[in-house]
Scaffold this active site. Sequence first.
Site, PDB file in Angstrom:
ATOM      1  N   ASP A   1      36.797  29.601  37.926  1.00 15.59           N
ATOM      2  CA  ASP A   1      37.688  30.169  38.943  1.00 15.59           C
ATOM      3  C   ASP A   1      37.539  29.289  40.176  1.00 15.59           C
ATOM      4  O   ASP A   1      36.582  29.442  40.943  1.00 15.59           O
ATOM      5  CB  ASP A   1      37.277  31.615  39.247  1.00 15.59           C
ATOM      6  CG  ASP A   1      38.234  32.276  40.227  1.00 15.59           C
ATOM      7  OD1 ASP A   1      39.402  31.869  40.283  1.00 15.59           O
ATOM      8  OD2 ASP A   1      37.798  33.194  40.943  1.00 15.59           O
TER       9      ASP A   1
ATOM     10  N   GLU B   1      41.631  28.501  36.144  1.00 14.54           N
ATOM     11  CA  GLU B   1      42.761  29.294  36.643  1.00 14.54           C
ATOM     12  C   GLU B   1      43.847  28.378  37.195  1.00 14.54           C
ATOM     13  O   GLU B   1      43.564  27.438  37.942  1.00 14.54           O
ATOM     14  CB  GLU B   1      42.299  30.267  37.735  1.00 14.54           C
ATOM     15  CG  GLU B   1      43.436  31.182  38.182  1.00 14.54           C
ATOM     16  CD  GLU B   1      42.979  32.295  39.099  1.00 14.54           C
ATOM     17  OE1 GLU B   1      42.078  33.053  38.710  1.00 14.54           O
ATOM     18  OE2 GLU B   1      43.520  32.398  40.215  1.00 14.54           O
TER      19      GLU B   1
ATOM     20  N   ASP C   1      34.506  36.356  41.832  1.00 22.22           N
ATOM     21  CA  ASP C   1      34.766  35.022  41.285  1.00 22.22           C
ATOM     22  C   ASP C   1      33.988  34.790  40.000  1.00 22.22           C
ATOM     23  O   ASP C   1      34.455  34.100  39.093  1.00 22.22           O
ATOM     24  CB  ASP C   1      34.401  33.946  42.311  1.00 22.22           C
ATOM     25  CG  ASP C   1      34.936  34.276  43.683  1.00 22.22           C
ATOM     26  OD1 ASP C   1      35.980  33.739  44.060  1.00 22.22           O
ATOM     27  OD2 ASP C   1      34.311  35.105  44.372  1.00 22.22           O
TER      28      ASP C   1
END
Lengths: 181, 181
Positions: free
Chosen positions: B7, B68, B141
């Site tokens: 992430d 991501e 996260d």
Amino acid sequence: MRVLGIDPGLTRCGLGVVDGNVGRALTMVAVDTVRTPPDLPLAQRLLAIEGAVAAWVERFEPDAVAIERVFSQHNVRTVMGTAQASGVALVVAARHEVPVALHTPSEVKAAVTGNGRADKSQVAAMVTRLLRLTEAPRPADAADALALAICHIWRGGAQSRLEAAVLRHTITQPASRGVAR
Amino acid sequence: MRVLGIDPGLTRCGLGVVDGNVGRALTMVAVDTVRTPPDLPLAQRLLAIEGAVAAWVERFEPDAVAIERVFSQHNVRTVMGTAQASGVALVVAARHEVPVALHTPSEVKAAVTGNGRADKSQVAAMVTRLLRLTEAPRPADAADALALAICHIWRGGAQSRLEAAVLRHTITQPASRGVAR
């Protein structure tokens, strides 16, 4: 001082090396545009850009790297790739311990043409004149990379001297926090 | 298969490694959050993130990296740093010849919770349940990185197999074009 200017981009990444000092004549050392094909996976395109930037840093040994600052307000379709390419260029500079500075497009235009809203042809014309070239560097990304380098030289490298000072007083690899199980 | 989920972010970059296969139980191998201080120069922050991602790829030897996908419509204040961090992670994966895939936040939420608009707490709760953890990974996260890895495993790694095939048939360093003078 010698500055490597980088106009980041996935499809075309402009690279330009300029020698000069405030109040002295400027000399172009090299200019090029790195192209990566749109059908290549994104990671491979970024790896190719990293390789090209690293090769230039090693070959031309610049005193500073000047990269265009990317804004999210710019062309939404391409801005993510541009930001990713700039991130890769920033890491290459840091890894080679070369001070790096970001300049906005208006700062570059204002430095080179006196007008922060100058268009691409005015920037190219001034770059051609300042570097005493016989013709304008093409494509525009190449001229923009040289303009970035000129902007950095004329702004006196103040930002890069600051970053160099910070660099000397910083542990280069801050420890990560958290638990790996 | 083993997947490293990332992430991306400048202030906090989530890293999570999950082992599993479609239709089999999932196992968490590692989870962490890399933090870089906001007062460090941008290039140094990105270098620290690169170092952490490279260390994880070398230590855990994932079969794939799932990152991501960043959109410019997201938080404008932080999106540039997020995109730069994702660019750095992509290059690390490519350099280690690990197939890399991008998944959108909605794809991840839909894969893990069945709802593409699930909120962070629902994602964290499902990650905790699917990995049979005693408590939810913190911060968000870290949970998001694990969710990315799970999403990639459950989507069958089709995209990464495709990229691996492209990789095998591609020259890794496309030549730059233009003239260096």
